[in-house]
Design an enzyme around this catalytic site. Structure first.
Site, PDB file in Angstrom:
ATOM      1  N   GLU A 113       0.808  -1.104   0.025  1.00 36.65           N
ATOM      2  CA  GLU A 113       0.015   0.006  -0.034  1.00 36.65           C
ATOM      3  C   GLU A 113       0.898   1.276   0.153  1.00 36.65           C
ATOM      4  O   GLU A 113       0.606   2.135  -0.659  1.00 36.65           O
ATOM      5  CB  GLU A 113      -1.003  -0.125   1.323  1.00 36.65           C
ATOM      6  CG  GLU A 113      -2.001  -0.950   1.133  1.00 36.65           C
ATOM      7  CD  GLU A 113      -2.783  -1.132   2.614  1.00 36.65           C
ATOM      8  OE1 GLU A 113      -3.937  -1.875   2.606  1.00 36.65           O
ATOM      9  OE2 GLU A 113      -2.206  -1.152   3.351  1.00 36.65           O
ATOM     10  N   ASP A 165      -5.983  -5.502  11.004  1.00 32.18           N
ATOM     11  CA  ASP A 165      -6.984  -5.191  12.111  1.00 32.18           C
ATOM     12  C   ASP A 165      -6.163  -5.371  13.368  1.00 32.18           C
ATOM     13  O   ASP A 165      -6.578  -4.533  14.373  1.00 32.18           O
ATOM     14  CB  ASP A 165      -8.016  -5.676  11.787  1.00 32.18           C
ATOM     15  CG  ASP A 165      -8.935  -5.483  10.807  1.00 32.18           C
ATOM     16  OD1 ASP A 165      -8.713  -4.158  10.203  1.00 32.18           O
ATOM     17  OD2 ASP A 165      -9.799  -6.311  10.250  1.00 32.18           O
TER      18      ASP A 165
END
Length: 337
Positions: free
Chosen positions: A213, A281
């Site tokens: 990313e 997460d």
């Protein structure tokens, strides 16, 4: 090797139960149809899955809530759902976690369905995934409602997590206003970013992208330590953020601290990688919780790295408990004192 003070870790762990973290972002339902494959369909060259078990759980920002709950941290939920039966299931699942049901605020929109991702699994192998969603940003009216709801709750919170799955909840205006309000009130705001929004998270306390990313955001691949360092310097300068964590798979993670202009490479601790689903997460949840509970950015990163090592050895989007964390850190020889 970096050592973590055992007493400091224990004190922060005890503080977790006193925390409230706002989780704002894209809430998703994850459905699993688990079964066996014994034959190929006569209608098409595809396997026939004989379903033996079904389950539905929280995904997306909901998985962040599950991770915080497993650590003993209470969440305040802000987001969007559809105006449908699945929204009721979403709300019920959130209430079963350690959330503040009196302060949770889910906009119910007639314009979109509650997001449902159905995974068909046979013999621990995912056969296919079926997504039911409409990728529409929240309306201007809904933006105002969400920002007001955030303003009404921020003073009672110890930190904020932006869980961005690019499903329409976190618009540029929402991101800007949340970051501005947190900066004004000196609240920790952590971001699990989307590439499409990457340079909109101005002033966030920390971003936690993976190296793919971060590389996409800069338009190049990031592989070596020197490339990671250069990328971290560029990103933190553009975003005016005090720190950046880049997760790197089997290479662990790298934490860059802007004030020190120093990068720390934290090696992976996973002894067995079974499933990386939801590991991001777990990282942002654990980091935010322990930083809000009193650990430094570096200490909180070491703990979140250990948390990731625990969950990737489990099947599916799983969570970690403080006891599992303590055992993992002890086994790694991380503790001092």
């Amino acid at each position: 090797m970096y050592y973590l003070d055992r007493n400091r870790f224990q004190t922060s762990t005890e503080n977790l139960k006193n925390l409230k973290i706002i989780v704002i972002g894209d809430f998703i339902l994850d459905e699993y149809l688990i079964g066996e494959v014994n034959r190929i369909s006569p209608e098409a060259p595809v396997p026939v899955v004989w379903v033996r078990k079904e389950k539905i759980t929280l995904g997306g920002a909901g998985n962040v809530v599950k991770n915080l709950s497993s650590l003993g941290v209470q969440s305040i939920v802000l987001g969007r759902a559809g105006k449908d039966d699945k929204a009721k299931i979403l709300s019920e699942l959130l209430e079963k976690e350690n959330t503040d049901s009196q302060k949770n605020f889910l906009i119910q929109s007639a314009e979109v369905p509650t997001i449902l991702k159905t995974r068909v699994i046979a013999g621990h192998q995912q056969v296919c995934r079926i997504d039911k969603e409409e990728l529409k940003p929240i309306t201007e009216k809904e933006e105002k409602q969400l920002i007001q709801a955030f303003l009404d709750r921020i003073d009672s919170a110890d930190g904020v997590i932006l869980s961005d799955y690019d499903k329409g909840t976190l618009t540029p205006k929402i991101i800007y206003e949340i970051s501005r309000i947190c900066l004004e009130r000196k609240k920790i705001v952590t971001v699990d970013p989307q590439v499409s929004h990457f340079f909109q998270y101005q002033g966030a306390s920390i971003l936690t992208p993976n190296h793919h990313e971060a590389g996409k955001a800069l338009g190049r691949k990031l592989e070596t330590d020197s490339e990671i360092l250069q990328a971290a310097e560029e990103i933190t300068e553009k975003l005016s953020c005090p720190s950046l964590m880049i997760t790197r798979g089997e290479k662990g993670m790298s934490l860059y601290l802007t004030s020190q202009k120093e990068i720390f490479h934290i090696p992976t601790v996973a002894r067995e990688v079974f499933d990386v689903t939801g590991a991001g997460d777990t990282v942002i949840s654990t980091y935010t919780a322990y930083h809000a509970a009193g650990l430094s950015e570096l200490d909180a990163s070491v703990v979140s790295n250990a948390a990731a090592g625990v969950v990737v050895a489990k099947l599916g989007a799983e969570t970690v408990t403080p006891e599992e964390l303590k055992n993992s850190l002890s086994a790694m020889g991380t503790f001092q004192g």
